[in-house]
Design a protein around this motif. Structure first.
Motif, PDB file in Angstrom:
ATOM      1  N   ASP A 356      -9.809   6.456   6.346  1.00  0.00           N
ATOM      2  CA  ASP A 356      -9.958   6.814   7.983  1.00  0.00           C
ATOM      3  C   ASP A 356      -9.222   6.000   8.706  1.00  0.00           C
ATOM      4  OD1 ASP A 356     -10.508   4.681   6.651  1.00  0.00           O
ATOM      5  OD2 ASP A 356     -13.324   4.419   7.859  1.00  0.00           O
ATOM      6  N   VAL A 357      -7.794   5.646   8.679  1.00  0.00           N
ATOM      7  CA  VAL A 357      -7.115   5.055   9.637  1.00  0.00           C
ATOM      8  C   VAL A 357      -6.002   5.741   9.958  1.00  0.00           C
ATOM      9  CG1 VAL A 357      -4.403   4.103   8.848  1.00  0.00           C
ATOM     10  CG2 VAL A 357      -6.254   3.833   6.736  1.00  0.00           C
ATOM     11  N   TYR A 358      -6.092   7.223   9.852  1.00  0.00           N
ATOM     12  CA  TYR A 358      -5.657   8.405  10.580  1.00  0.00           C
ATOM     13  C   TYR A 358      -6.947   9.660  10.725  1.00  0.00           C
ATOM     14  CZ  TYR A 358      -0.673   6.279  10.495  1.00  0.00           C
ATOM     15  OH  TYR A 358      -0.168   5.097  10.769  1.00  0.00           O
ATOM     16  N   ASP A 359      -6.575  10.281  11.247  1.00  0.00           N
ATOM     17  CA  ASP A 359      -7.774  11.649  11.576  1.00  0.00           C
ATOM     18  C   ASP A 359      -7.757  12.153  10.236  1.00  0.00           C
ATOM     19  OD1 ASP A 359      -9.412  12.785  12.581  1.00  0.00           O
ATOM     20  OD2 ASP A 359      -7.689  14.968  13.440  1.00  0.00           O
ATOM     21  N   ILE A 361      -5.008  12.418   7.065  1.00  0.00           N
ATOM     22  CA  ILE A 361      -4.268  11.087   6.116  1.00  0.00           C
ATOM     23  C   ILE A 361      -2.830  12.113   5.776  1.00  0.00           C
ATOM     24  CG2 ILE A 361      -4.260  10.595   3.237  1.00  0.00           C
ATOM     25  CD1 ILE A 361      -6.803  11.259   3.486  1.00  0.00           C
ATOM     26  N   THR A 362      -1.771  11.413   6.703  1.00  0.00           N
ATOM     27  CA  THR A 362      -1.103  11.249   6.564  1.00  0.00           C
ATOM     28  C   THR A 362      -0.148  11.787   5.084  1.00  0.00           C
ATOM     29  OG1 THR A 362       0.333   9.034   6.790  1.00  0.00           O
ATOM     30  CG2 THR A 362      -0.454  10.507   8.425  1.00  0.00           C
TER      31      THR A 362
END
Length: 394
Positions: A356-359, A361-362
């Motif tokens: 949940d760091v980004y919408d 995962i990069t």
């Protein structure tokens, strides 16, 4: 364009403001009786006992968890010991939907609002039920449902953040406020001054609550500032201010109750300076014997805020020695049993490090996660409790 409203003089006159000495508001003496001339606050039995239970729980929690840290079961801990009246007395004067932005010694505020022993322990041990998913060091609590912003390690960051949050409350028009806690050491940070100025300029409903506990880690107040404490700084920002005996739970509650009414009704920020003392070390990494005497500590132990409130409750026949013994035994058993359960719970799944760091995962984060899993597989003996093992993890 000038904004000053000063009178004109033709004689050069300098002043350091020393003539403005703030009094300390007190109600309760150490023996549990009110000072002569003091009026009893409007505090009913149920609320008084709720406050006292939170104070006693916090003391028991602190004693047990400091012992756990010394046993190597916990990496770090910070105690509220000696400051329970300041933290819990003020929290009790708020609406439960008001926002709390704490420093790191306000676990009593959470205890008062109903944070369970399980919730405390899950955070301290960073297990799979920890709201912070094991990412924070111990005592960095947070609870959205109890309106308690998650703790940040950097000193004083919560002070200007509280002003921004309170500005949002003002725009929402829901008649709530924000209280932000900090020590007198944090008041030496630039964030403190920026926050006070912003709060008065934009007229937001925020209470700045300074726990003046005598020391910024090892630095005594006499080496921190030459002025008469922190409270007089409010004058420079045209802010309402009061100084209160921080070990007097009744005075703290009354001062905060009135302050809340002022900030909510008038959007007029208030600074409260609570004069108290940190009876414990700054943290489990600190040894206070290196910078203060045992004699000094013992003198303050005689002003124990919990004992003071207990005497008041007994004087009103709301509490007894049997009540005290039963509650202490119950709390110690509850804390110990809950700690043992929390220790046995699994760590958070490894994927929660990036989920949940980004919408979405990069690719870079996904690659780093795979590298971490490979590392754990290569050195399994170094990670006997590694997160996610057996759950689709490493």
């Amino acid at each position: 364009m000038t904004t000053t409203r000063s009178e004109v003089t033709y004689t050069p006159t300098f002043t350091d403001g020393d003539e403005f000495r703030l009094p300390t508001f007190k109600l309760l003496q150490q023996d549990g009786t009110l000072y002569d001339g003091a009026e009893a606050p409007d505090l009913d039995r149920d609320k008084a006992l709720r406050i006292y239970r939170a104070m006693l729980f916090t003391r028991v929690l602190d004693e047990r968890m400091m012992a756990a840290q010394r046993q190597g079961r916990l990496s770090f801990y910070m105690q509220c010991t000696g400051e329970e009246a300041a933290v819990i007395g003020s929290t009790a004067a708020l609406d439960d939907a008001d926002m709390i932005m704490a420093q790191y010694r306000e676990q009593g505020a959470l205890a008062y609002r109903g944070f369970t022993t399980d919730e405390f322990m899950n955070q301290l041990f960073g297990n799979e039920q920890d709201y912070g998913k094991g990412r924070q060091m111990p005592i960095h609590y947070g609870s959205a449902k109890l309106h308690y912003m998650t703790i940040s390690s950097p000193l004083a960051t919560q002070i200007p953040q509280a002003v921004g949050y309170a500005y949002g409350q003002k725009l929402a028009g829901e008649k709530h406020c924000t209280i932000t806690y900090f020590g007198e050491g944090a008041a030496s940070e630039g964030d403190f001054h920026a926050a006070l100025n912003m709060a008065t300029v934009h007229k937001v409903p925020v209470i700045f609550f300074c726990r003046n506990n005598g020391y910024a880690i090892s630095t005594p107040t006499i080496e921190q500032f030459a002025a008469d404490g922190v409270a007089p700084r409010a004058f420079g920002y045209k802010m309402q201010v009061i100084r209160v005996d921080g070990n007097d739970v009744l005075a703290v509650h009354e001062a905060t109750r009135i302050a809340r009414r002022m900030v909510v009704e008038n959007n007029s920020p208030v600074l409260i300076e609570a004069m108290t003392y940190r009876l414990a070390a700054h943290s489990s990494s600190d040894d206070p014997s290196g910078y203060r005497s045992r004699k000094e500590e013992e003198a303050w132990r005689e002003k124990d805020p919990i004992l003071r409130m207990r005497h008041w409750l007994q004087d009103r026949e709301w509490w007894s020695e049997d009540d005290e013994k039963a509650l202490q035994e119950s709390l110690r058993r509850e804390v110990l049993e809950t700690m043992k359960r929390a220790e046995k719970r699994q760590p958070p799944a490894l994927e929660t490090l990036v989920s949940d760091v980004y919408d979405v995962i990069t690719p870079a984060l996904a690659e780093q996660l795979e590298q971490l899993k490979a590392h754990i597989r290569k050195y399994p003996e170094a990670y006997p409790k590694s997160a996610g093992r057996g759950k689709g993890g490493a």
